[in-house]
Write an enzyme that holds these catalytic residues in place. Structure first.
Site, mmCIF file in Angstrom:
data_model
loop_
_atom_site.group_PDB
_atom_site.id
_atom_site.type_symbol
_atom_site.label_atom_id
_atom_site.label_comp_id
_atom_site.label_asym_id
_atom_site.label_seq_id
_atom_site.Cartn_x
_atom_site.Cartn_y
_atom_site.Cartn_z
ATOM 1 C CE LYS A 61 118.136 43.825 -41.081
ATOM 2 N NZ LYS A 61 117.293 42.659 -40.794
ATOM 3 C CD GLN A 105 117.186 38.989 -40.990
ATOM 4 O OE1 GLN A 105 117.757 39.997 -40.600
ATOM 5 N NE2 GLN A 105 116.223 39.018 -41.901
ATOM 6 C CG ASP A 128 112.543 43.762 -36.724
ATOM 7 O OD1 ASP A 128 112.725 44.665 -37.562
ATOM 8 O OD2 ASP A 128 112.974 42.602 -36.873
#
Ligand code: NDP
Length: 303
Positions: A61, A105, A128
């Site tokens: 990422k 995460q 997200d």
């Protein structure tokens, strides 16, 4: 974005190429934003603990974020970090004007409440799309931050099929991160949507009714070739690590070889949905940056 091979009749939806094209468009839009407004979009990624797979995702990422010209902020915390410290970091990132997207995460260590942590992220920075407010906005057809994996699937479906209105869509899997938001996006596209799960009766028959079949289960090769309607578009979200002849291999939730003989189009694993997920994270960060600065949503990056 499609091709065929001798063994298959289905067009192969090439997620790797699609994602590369998407990243190139994002890089152009980021450069324009910098030149015209002096703004650099920034993504903060928080990793708690040492999970090796998560560490690889976070590294990738960071690399891809920098490649499109955005700022990447990586925060690595030890596994034993108290939840209060993680929440305090999220507060600081929420208040930091250089940070437009925040991603924590998952999975988090067992002593942390993932729902509480996700809901501590400012909804406008929720790259997200897992915050309860964004779930509600998507569910009511309003402007939301949309979860990356389903957003990537939708982009590929639209590219391949054009309008999805009126098509029968079956989503196998009802997780909060893939199945449910995927179903919601397809409903918002005016598909007739069925969501299947582990308690669904006669899953093969349910799947056979699908013009669009999305598999997000986590079971290698579970969806068989004769579950696929001839000509259907099959999106395989599954990423399963298996061993074949002593070698590690990645396979999806669909029996690819068999399904590709029946389907009209199919995503491979690897090289299908996977590469789209990080590309859509970058798309969401750019969208969040534009919204934070009162600018219109960037072209082609939102549902
Ligand atoms: P979850 O484990 O959270 O959800 C799996 C879903 O599959 C559940 O809803 C479950 O039903 C359903 N299911 C399990 N077994 C069956 C069965 N025998 N028949 C029908 N349905 C079943 O998984 P995720 O949604 O997080 O992920 C799904 C897959 O997608 C995984 O392989 C994951 O690695 C992959 N993935 C890939 C991403 C990418 O970037 N390509 C991103 C995220 C995930 P129930 O609710 O009834 O238990």
């Amino acid at each position: 974005m499609a091709g065929t091979t001798a063994e298959t009749t289905a067009a192969i939806i090439d997620g790797k190429a699609f994602a590369a094209g998407l990243r190139a468009r994002i890089a152009t839009q980021v450069a324009e934003l910098k030149a015209a407004q002096g703004i650099t979009p920034g993504l903060a990624v928080v990793l708690v603990g040492e999970d090796p797979a998560s560490a690889v995702y976070v590294r990738n990422k960071g690399i891809q974020t920098r490649e499109v010209g955005m700022s990447s902020f990586e925060h690595k915390l030890p596994a034993e970090t108290p939840e209060a410290d993680l929440l305090a970091l999220i507060d600081r990132l929420n208040a930091d004007p250089a940070v437009h997207g925040i991603l924590v995460q998952l999975p988090l260590p067992g002593h942390m409440d993932a729902t509480k942590v996700i809901n501590a992220i400012a909804p406008a920075k929720d790259a997200d799309g897992f915050h309860i407010l964004n779930v509600g906005l998507l569910g009511t057809g309003q402007k939301a931050m949309v979860p990356c994996t389903p957003l990537g699937c939708l982009m590929m479906l639209r590219d391949h099929l054009g309008s999805l209105a009126g098509l029968n869509a079956v989503v196998v899997g009802r997780s909060n991160i893939v199945g449910k938001p995927m179903a919601q996006l397809l409903l918002n596209e005016s598909c007739t949507v069925t969501v299947a799960h582990s308690r669904t009766r006669d899953l093969p028959d349910v799947c056979r009714g699908a013009d669009i079949l999305v598999a997000a289960v986590g079971r290698p090769g579970m969806i068989k070739g004769d579950w696929v309607k001839p000509g259907a578009t099959v999106i395989d979200v599954g990423i399963n690590r298996i061993e074949v002849d002593g070698k590690a291999r990645l396979v999806g939730d669909v029996d690819y070889a068999a399904a590709a003989r029946v389907a009209g189009a199919i995503t491979p694993v690897p090289g299908g949905v996977g590469p789209m997920t990080i590309a859509c994270l970058l798309a969401n960060t750019l969208t969040a940056c534009c919204r934070a600065n009162g600018l219109p949503d960037p072209e082609g990056l939102t549902p």
